[in-house]
Design an enzyme around this catalytic site. Sequence first.
Site, PDB file in Angstrom:
ATOM      1  CG  ASP A  70      -0.252  -0.459   2.469  1.00 36.55           C
ATOM      2  OD1 ASP A  70       0.924  -0.090   2.667  1.00 36.55           O
ATOM      3  OD2 ASP A  70      -0.880  -1.191   3.250  1.00 36.55           O
ATOM      4  CG  ASP A  72       1.579   4.269   4.429  1.00 36.26           C
ATOM      5  OD1 ASP A  72       0.385   4.004   4.172  1.00 36.26           O
ATOM      6  OD2 ASP A  72       2.318   3.507   5.071  1.00 36.26           O
ATOM      7  CG  ASP A 155      10.861   1.073  11.796  1.00 35.11           C
ATOM      8  OD1 ASP A 155      10.984   1.666  10.696  1.00 35.11           O
ATOM      9  OD2 ASP A 155      10.058   0.134  11.963  1.00 35.11           O
TER      10      ASP A 155
HETATM   11  P1  ATP Z   1       4.883  -3.402   5.496  1.00 37.85           P
HETATM   12  O1  ATP Z   1       5.071  -3.444   4.020  1.00 37.85           O
HETATM   13  O2  ATP Z   1       5.217  -4.674   6.160  1.00 37.85           O
HETATM   14  O3  ATP Z   1       3.579  -2.791   5.926  1.00 37.85           O
HETATM   15  P2  ATP Z   1       5.934  -0.885   6.386  1.00 37.85           P
HETATM   16  O4  ATP Z   1       7.334  -0.338   6.333  1.00 37.85           O
HETATM   17  O5  ATP Z   1       4.884  -0.158   5.613  1.00 37.85           O
HETATM   18  O6  ATP Z   1       6.032  -2.398   5.983  1.00 37.85           O
HETATM   19  P3  ATP Z   1       4.309  -0.416   8.711  1.00 37.85           P
HETATM   20  O7  ATP Z   1       4.240  -1.202   9.966  1.00 37.85           O
HETATM   21  O8  ATP Z   1       3.127  -0.366   7.826  1.00 37.85           O
HETATM   22  O9  ATP Z   1       5.574  -0.961   7.917  1.00 37.85           O
HETATM   23  O10 ATP Z   1       4.749   1.053   9.126  1.00 37.85           O
HETATM   24  C1  ATP Z   1       4.828   2.121   8.193  1.00 37.85           C
HETATM   25  C2  ATP Z   1       6.040   2.997   8.495  1.00 37.85           C
HETATM   26  O11 ATP Z   1       5.911   3.608   9.785  1.00 37.85           O
HETATM   27  C3  ATP Z   1       7.362   2.238   8.543  1.00 37.85           C
HETATM   28  O12 ATP Z   1       7.949   2.132   7.254  1.00 37.85           O
HETATM   29  C4  ATP Z   1       8.175   3.063   9.500  1.00 37.85           C
HETATM   30  O13 ATP Z   1       8.767   4.156   8.812  1.00 37.85           O
HETATM   31  C5  ATP Z   1       7.150   3.630  10.464  1.00 37.85           C
HETATM   32  N1  ATP Z   1       7.002   2.819  11.696  1.00 37.85           N
HETATM   33  C6  ATP Z   1       6.109   1.841  11.935  1.00 37.85           C
HETATM   34  N2  ATP Z   1       6.241   1.333  13.171  1.00 37.85           N
HETATM   35  C7  ATP Z   1       7.257   2.004  13.748  1.00 37.85           C
HETATM   36  C8  ATP Z   1       7.878   1.941  15.030  1.00 37.85           C
HETATM   37  N3  ATP Z   1       7.485   1.070  15.961  1.00 37.85           N
HETATM   38  N4  ATP Z   1       8.899   2.807  15.283  1.00 37.85           N
HETATM   39  C9  ATP Z   1       9.295   3.698  14.338  1.00 37.85           C
HETATM   40  N5  ATP Z   1       8.759   3.794  13.128  1.00 37.85           N
HETATM   41  C10 ATP Z   1       7.752   2.962  12.815  1.00 37.85           C
HETATM   42 MG    MG Z   2       2.718  -0.623   5.704  1.00 39.13          MG
END
Ligand code: ATP
Ligand code: MG
Length: 457
Positions: A70, A72, A155
Amino acid sequence: MITRLIRKVLGIQDKPAGPRILPADEHGIRRQQISSCALKTTRTLRQSGHAAFVVGGAVRDLLLGREPKDFDVATDATPEEIRRLFRRSRIIGRRFQIVHVYCGDETIEVTTFRASQPDQDEGQDNDSDRVAAEDGMLLRDNVFGGQEDDAARRDFTVNALYYDPETEEIWDNHGGVADARERVLRIIGDPVTRYREDPVRMLRAARFAAKLDFRIAPETRAPIAQLAPMLERIPAARLFDEMMKLLLSGHAERGVHQLRAEGLHHGTLPMLDAILDDPVRRPFLHAALHDTDERIRHDQNASPAFMLACLMWFDMRAETQRQEDAGLPPMAALFQAMDDVLERQRASLAFPRRFDGMIKEIWALQPRFEQRSGSRPYRLLSHPRYRAGYDFLLLRARGGDAPEELADWWTRFQDADEEARASLLQPSQVSGKRPRRRRRGKPGGGGQPDDHAGTGG
Ligand code: ATP
Ligand code: MG
């Protein structure tokens, strides 16, 4: 250059000197790869004078040549400003508000740039403190900030890349592009501080390493073994969500091993030691994880309940045996064991009760697959959970926990027409073991000692 050298010699900590800005020909991401909804969102924000970037997992995945799950968007517009710009949008959340922008059936999550603040000056904002405590994070990131602050609170370096669809540039504040090329997962800032702020980042490290097939940078990895017990303070619901993300990521097989390698499984999937150290149990779990990964890669559904049934299966079997040894009849032993095991495992792996029903059904169906005569196979076939039970049986067969021949028989039986089915039925066996067996249908009844046909799920 010179000032940086002087600062380095004097030991002055470099504040990130703004992002490196990479043009498209250095990273290869073109705006056509961004979903139309995300493009529309960033364009509208831009036209109203705001900064707007595609961020997080989508940029990372595109850089790695993967299809993003997705999109963001991050912007300097406030939630209210965003909300006003999009007719089809909604403000979500309390602790930090995000805005969902809708186009067709696509949803774009839009967040305002935020800065992280250690949660030290408590007492000022009680509501925020309470919510922070609820998800176990020792920081508040509900303070608006600039793009640089927003990058610093994320993160991992590869999760802190900002793509501007207008210019097709990536803003890279923490070396994420280089880390993506080298396939390294590196936490932003001081690892110990970042894990203390939010221990779930340790689980995320294991998850992303598995999902992306990255290695964890040595400094990012080093503190995990020691800090892993901090996960105890994370609320059960958040841990469970994170575990399910790992197990249903399409990379569960690698994820589970990564988790154990980092010593992160004790409070999350404690049964892993007992399963993976046991040559009898290991093949079944591997079959289950592998199968789940395959299903997800082929866009088939994989349910948390099925996964949980797999993870707790051997514990349940051992408990059933214990109950039988203690004198309970097989049926009663099975049902007692199911309840006991679910309660015991819930203490660490806090799965919601709403999964219990399906887990139990999958388990309770297993002995019924042994019935291959009379009308019982037909009744099993029409059971609402037949498919899940059958899939579970196949895994057991692949893991050496059920006869291959039995699984094959069910495959043939379910796919056969009426006539072929009848010819597959086995003659009713008369077992001398259980003279008190209830008789049904034909003489001999085909009843086996552990006949659960009457329970119906
Ligand atoms: P996925 O494709 O698995 O959803 P993602 O990178 O989009 O991976 P998400 O959990 O959806 O992961 O989180 C979106 C973004 O928010 C991450 O890429 C990161 O930048 C930030 N983020 C999420 N959780 C945390 C956390 N616990 N601490 C710091 N930043 C975070
Ligand atoms: Mg995500």
